[in-house]
Design an enzyme around this catalytic site. Structure first.
Site, PDB file in Angstrom:
ATOM      1  N   ARG A  15      40.673  58.838  48.149  1.00  0.00           N
ATOM      2  CA  ARG A  15      40.678  57.308  48.268  1.00  0.00           C
ATOM      3  C   ARG A  15      42.279  56.850  48.202  1.00  0.00           C
ATOM      4  O   ARG A  15      41.980  55.983  47.729  1.00  0.00           O
ATOM      5  CB  ARG A  15      40.469  58.290  46.070  1.00  0.00           C
ATOM      6  CG  ARG A  15      40.645  56.542  45.285  1.00  0.00           C
ATOM      7  CD  ARG A  15      41.037  57.230  43.775  1.00  0.00           C
ATOM      8  NE  ARG A  15      39.393  57.798  43.373  1.00  0.00           N
ATOM      9  CZ  ARG A  15      38.298  56.360  43.025  1.00  0.00           C
ATOM     10  NH1 ARG A  15      38.641  55.939  42.681  1.00  0.00           N
ATOM     11  NH2 ARG A  15      37.061  57.193  42.845  1.00  0.00           N
ATOM     12  N   ARG A  70      36.145  50.048  41.082  1.00  0.00           N
ATOM     13  CA  ARG A  70      37.077  51.425  41.672  1.00  0.00           C
ATOM     14  C   ARG A  70      38.033  51.354  41.070  1.00  0.00           C
ATOM     15  O   ARG A  70      39.055  51.002  40.670  1.00  0.00           O
ATOM     16  CB  ARG A  70      37.557  50.639  43.220  1.00  0.00           C
ATOM     17  CG  ARG A  70      35.586  50.910  44.175  1.00  0.00           C
ATOM     18  CD  ARG A  70      34.943  51.994  43.795  1.00  0.00           C
ATOM     19  NE  ARG A  70      34.130  51.991  44.831  1.00  0.00           N
ATOM     20  CZ  ARG A  70      33.094  52.936  45.130  1.00  0.00           C
ATOM     21  NH1 ARG A  70      32.562  54.209  44.681  1.00  0.00           N
ATOM     22  NH2 ARG A  70      31.627  52.291  46.046  1.00  0.00           N
ATOM     23  N   ASN A  91      43.467  42.947  35.104  1.00  0.00           N
ATOM     24  CA  ASN A  91      42.224  43.222  35.453  1.00  0.00           C
ATOM     25  C   ASN A  91      41.182  42.288  33.649  1.00  0.00           C
ATOM     26  O   ASN A  91      41.591  42.298  32.746  1.00  0.00           O
ATOM     27  CB  ASN A  91      41.906  44.624  34.943  1.00  0.00           C
ATOM     28  CG  ASN A  91      40.282  44.923  35.503  1.00  0.00           C
ATOM     29  OD1 ASN A  91      39.271  44.230  35.406  1.00  0.00           O
ATOM     30  ND2 ASN A  91      40.195  45.764  34.750  1.00  0.00           N
ATOM     31  N   THR A  92      39.759  41.738  34.255  1.00  0.00           N
ATOM     32  CA  THR A  92      39.077  41.082  33.085  1.00  0.00           C
ATOM     33  C   THR A  92      38.064  42.983  32.280  1.00  0.00           C
ATOM     34  O   THR A  92      37.358  42.934  33.440  1.00  0.00           O
ATOM     35  CB  THR A  92      38.695  40.117  33.003  1.00  0.00           C
ATOM     36  OG1 THR A  92      37.468  40.801  34.231  1.00  0.00           O
ATOM     37  CG2 THR A  92      39.159  39.284  33.685  1.00  0.00           C
ATOM     38  N   HIS A  93      37.661  42.682  30.937  1.00  0.00           N
ATOM     39  CA  HIS A  93      36.837  43.665  30.542  1.00  0.00           C
ATOM     40  C   HIS A  93      36.138  43.217  29.537  1.00  0.00           C
ATOM     41  O   HIS A  93      36.229  42.774  28.377  1.00  0.00           O
ATOM     42  CB  HIS A  93      37.599  45.079  30.186  1.00  0.00           C
ATOM     43  CG  HIS A  93      36.869  46.070  30.027  1.00  0.00           C
ATOM     44  ND1 HIS A  93      36.214  47.001  30.864  1.00  0.00           N
ATOM     45  CD2 HIS A  93      36.313  46.499  29.006  1.00  0.00           C
ATOM     46  CE1 HIS A  93      34.457  47.726  30.236  1.00  0.00           C
ATOM     47  NE2 HIS A  93      35.691  48.432  29.056  1.00  0.00           N
ATOM     48  N   SER A 149      38.261  41.245  27.622  1.00  0.00           N
ATOM     49  CA  SER A 149      39.132  41.371  27.116  1.00  0.00           C
ATOM     50  C   SER A 149      40.148  40.950  28.650  1.00  0.00           C
ATOM     51  O   SER A 149      39.422  41.545  29.182  1.00  0.00           O
ATOM     52  CB  SER A 149      39.457  43.225  26.350  1.00  0.00           C
ATOM     53  OG  SER A 149      39.545  43.187  26.086  1.00  0.00           O
ATOM     54  N   GLY A 167      45.682  55.111  33.688  1.00  0.00           N
ATOM     55  CA  GLY A 167      44.444  54.763  32.879  1.00  0.00           C
ATOM     56  C   GLY A 167      42.625  54.116  33.391  1.00  0.00           C
ATOM     57  O   GLY A 167      42.942  53.116  33.803  1.00  0.00           O
ATOM     58  N   ASP A 189      41.166  50.901  31.833  1.00  0.00           N
ATOM     59  CA  ASP A 189      41.245  50.202  31.474  1.00  0.00           C
ATOM     60  C   ASP A 189      41.973  49.895  29.797  1.00  0.00           C
ATOM     61  O   ASP A 189      41.803  50.218  28.828  1.00  0.00           O
ATOM     62  CB  ASP A 189      39.638  49.838  30.677  1.00  0.00           C
ATOM     63  CG  ASP A 189      38.641  49.653  31.758  1.00  0.00           C
ATOM     64  OD1 ASP A 189      37.383  50.303  31.731  1.00  0.00           O
ATOM     65  OD2 ASP A 189      38.669  48.899  32.553  1.00  0.00           O
TER      66      ASP A 189
HETATM   67  C1  GRF Z   1      32.798  41.549  34.182  1.00  0.00           C
HETATM   68  O1  GRF Z   1      32.474  41.310  33.396  1.00  0.00           O
HETATM   69  C2  GRF Z   1      34.054  42.284  34.585  1.00  0.00           C
HETATM   70  O2  GRF Z   1      34.372  41.961  33.458  1.00  0.00           O
HETATM   71  C3  GRF Z   1      33.298  43.598  34.943  1.00  0.00           C
HETATM   72  O3  GRF Z   1      32.164  43.359  35.503  1.00  0.00           O
HETATM   73  C4  GRF Z   1      31.571  42.543  35.380  1.00  0.00           C
HETATM   74  C5  GRF Z   1      31.792  41.254  36.842  1.00  0.00           C
HETATM   75  O4  GRF Z   1      31.233  40.023  36.844  1.00  0.00           O
HETATM   76  N1  GRF Z   1      34.075  44.327  35.390  1.00  0.00           N
HETATM   77  P1  GRF Z   1      31.178  39.047  38.210  1.00  0.00           P
HETATM   78  O5  GRF Z   1      30.898  39.904  39.398  1.00  0.00           O
HETATM   79  O6  GRF Z   1      32.170  38.182  38.212  1.00  0.00           O
HETATM   80  O7  GRF Z   1      29.850  38.371  38.038  1.00  0.00           O
END
Ligand code: GRF
Length: 193
Positions: free
Chosen positions: A62, A88, A104-106, A133, A140, A142
């Site tokens: 990695r 990843r 990052n979006t979660h 979020s 870590g 998320d």
């Molecule tokens: C999103 O909800 C993101 O937060 C999560 O995976 C999804 C990605 O969706 N990690 P897309 O590939 O943007 O449609």
């Protein structure tokens, strides 16, 4: 104008939404490249906008993969890196080199339901709400500082797909708000490490 590189792994619907936002005349950021760890279907959204794409296929060790990805990122000298459906874990050398200018979006109300299955875990938990979020990426899973988050209700008849679609709508709005805040200085990433 904030220069942004976005990393994806999948369909890139959130990337598509961000690219649409960047078309707004007052949006203070531009996506200069989109990268992926595989030949992700979402790369087509960048191509439709005439934006450069690159793929650094995941491999082990990695750390070697991470170093190659980092070189691709640093070569473009982005002001901000956005992970948008990037599935990843990045090695510490990558995170440490880019922090805190990587977000990052979660699809959960962190620290609730971190990891690759936030939507599935929220449904399985039987709770009445989850959320979306936007965080600073740290070493870590998320676990980085939250820049923005908002609750999303879970309906009794929700499936993973219906819930995820509803959460993504919020993710996209929060991401655009955070990018605007970083660009205009109302969000100071260096204070969030
Ligand atoms: C999103 O909800 C993101 O937060 C999560 O995976 C999804 C990605 O969706 N990690 P897309 O590939 O943007 O449609």
């Amino acid at each position: 104008m904030l220069s942004v590189v976005v990393l994806i792994s999948g369909g890139g619907s959130n990337l598509r939404a961000l690219l649409d936002e960047t078309q707004q005349p007052d949006f203070p950021a531009t996506v200069t490249a989109v990268g992926a760890d595989r030949d992700a279907p979402g790369l087509v959204h960048a191509e439709h906008h005439g934006i450069e794409t690159f793929v650094v296929p995941f491999r082990t060790p990695r750390e070697e993969w991470g170093d190659e990805l980092l070189a691709e990122l640093q070569r473009r000298e982005p002001d901000l890196v956005i992970l948008s459906g990037f599935m990843r874990l990045l090695p510490p050398r990558v995170v440490d080199a880019l922090a805190p200018r990587m977000i990052n979006t979660h699809p959960a109300y962190l620290p609730e339901f971190p990891g690759a299955h936030g939507i599935r875990d929220a449904l399985a938990a039987g709770v009445g709400e989850t959320g979306a979020s936007v965080i600073v990426v740290d070493n870590g899973v998320d676990s980085g500082p939250v820049l923005a988050q908002e609750r999303v209700s879970i309906e009794p008849d929700d499936t993973e797909e219906t819930l995820h679609d509803r959460v993504k709508v919020v993710e996209r709005r929060l991401l655009a708000e955070v990018v605007r805040g970083i660009a205009d200085g109302t969000i100071d990433l260096s204070a969030r490490q």
